[in-house]
Design an enzyme around this catalytic site. Structure first.
Site, PDB file in Angstrom:
ATOM      1  N   LYS A  47      -2.513  -5.662  -2.102  1.00 16.59           N
ATOM      2  CA  LYS A  47      -2.930  -4.446  -1.124  1.00 16.59           C
ATOM      3  C   LYS A  47      -2.397  -3.197  -1.491  1.00 16.59           C
ATOM      4  CE  LYS A  47      -5.108  -4.803   3.068  1.00 16.59           C
ATOM      5  NZ  LYS A  47      -6.266  -5.573   3.341  1.00 16.59           N
ATOM      6  N   GLY A  96     -17.986  -7.310  15.822  1.00 13.18           N
ATOM      7  CA  GLY A  96     -18.123  -8.098  17.013  1.00 13.18           C
ATOM      8  C   GLY A  96     -19.500  -8.150  17.451  1.00 13.18           C
TER       9      GLY A  96
END
Length: 368
Positions: free
Chosen positions: A91, A196
């Site tokens: 990361k 979502g």
């Protein structure tokens, strides 16, 4: 307190001694001309080159940035292992306000820093970075994914992220109720943004009843307009987790959704969502198990996105990626079975399986 390098001693202790450490390499990057200050953390390359996104965030201190990079890189090792990818975990974080500090010159400088690692780390989008940014980074670094289709990339990864979460829900239903079908189930989704809203579509296509909430009224209204039947909205997450008859709760916004305040009042029997780092602290997974709530580990079910960006390195093929993401269903069933056999929560079982895969890869390297 600092060490001889001037770095906070607690950061170096985390890197070299704590359970959160064990990283192979941490690179501190600076380019004065562009203002770049970045940290690239490589946790493991046992399974292959480290893969993970670049976060652009206004950290309060450099120590906070280093700690975040270490934690996120470690998490990517587990995510990539459980996704069946031939990649380790890495990361990067860029310190600054992306709205104010992000420039083409800075992104190009960052690309040169990643390129200097010679392929040990492959980058992608994360909080504060987008497809357009990766297109710029890729001008200096061929080990860049999450690019636009026009530049050889796969574009938005939220489609497959949502599909993977949906497969996790189906596996949870199979384990708990003996049937993967979600028809007639009531699913609460907190956060109906990029991931979502795709998840709502999957659920409605199968005939599930969906309850939504989001801090942005426009996001809620977009869902209600697209799905005039079978979808209702509540004011906030506090109300959502208390909805009567809720079968599945899907945190799809910020991390830390499962904590000492929310777990005791959850009405759902299953938690399966796209948000990262849903467990606020170690021990929450046991609290869920004690209440009889089945938890689908977030880093397993939300791996559709990393499956997609990893595929870019081989010439992106959506159908191939979707087939890999569909295996999240089988992976989750294996995790639930391991949890039952070992008498531990699913989150701990997922960690054990990931650690076993990484250990076997390291042993194979040593044997050679």
């Amino acid at each position: 307190m600092t060490d001889v390098t001037g770095a906070p001693a607690d950061v170096l202790h985390t890197l070299f001694h704590s359970d959160q450490g064990g990283h192979e390499q941490v690179v501190l990057c600076q380019d004065r001309a562009s203002g770049l200050k970045a940290v690239i953390a490589i946790h493991s390359t046992a399974l292959g080159p480290a893969l993970g996104g670049t976060r652009f965030y206004p950290y309060a201190t450099e120590a906070e940035a280093v700690a975040d990079a270490l934690n996120l890189a470690r998490g990517m090792s587990y995510k990539n292992a459980m996704a069946g990818l031939d990649h380790g975990g890495g990361k990067a974080v860029i310190i600054g306000d992306p709205e104010r500090d992000k420039t083409e010159e800075l992104l190009l400088a960052y690309g040169r820093m990643v390129a200097s690692l010679g392929g040990r780390y492959v980058t992608a989008c994360d909080v504060g970075t987008y497809v357009a940014d990766m297109d710029v980074v890729a001008r200096e670094c061929r080990w860049t994914t999450g690019r636009s289709p026009e530049n050889g990339g796969a574009g938005d990864s939220s489609v497959l992220t949502a599909f993977g979460v949906y497969q996790g829900m189906r596996a949870s239903a199979q384990h708990l109720w003996g049937d993967p079908s979600l028809r007639g189930r009531k699913v609460g989704i907190a956060g109906v943004g990029k991931v979502g809203h795709h998840l709502v579509r999957h659920l409605r296509d199968e005939g599930a009843e969906v309850v939504i909430t989001d801090v942005r009224p426009d996001a809620v209204q977009r869902i209600l307009d697209a799905h005039p039947e079978g979808v209702t909205a509540v004011a906030d997450t506090e109300r959502l987790i208390r909805v009567e008859g809720l079968d599945i709760y899907a945190p799809c916004a910020l991390g830390g959704a499962l904590n000492d305040d929310t777990v005791p009042v959850l009405t759902a029997k299953v938690v399966c969502g796209a948000a990262n780092n849903q467990l606020a602290h170690p021990g929450v997974e046991k609290d869920l198990a004690d209440r009889g709530i089945l938890y689908a580990p977030d880093y397993v079910v939300n791996a559709g996105g990393v499956i997609q960006v990893a595929d870019e390195l081989h010439g992106f093929d959506f159908d191939r990626c979707k087939a890999k993401a569909s295996k999240i269903f089988d992976t989750m069933l294996a995790i639930f079975a391991r949890a039952k056999t070992d008498g531990i929560p699913p989150a701990a079982a997922a960690d054990r399986i990931a650690e076993q895969r990484m250990a076997e890869a390291r042993a194979s390297h040593v044997a050679r």
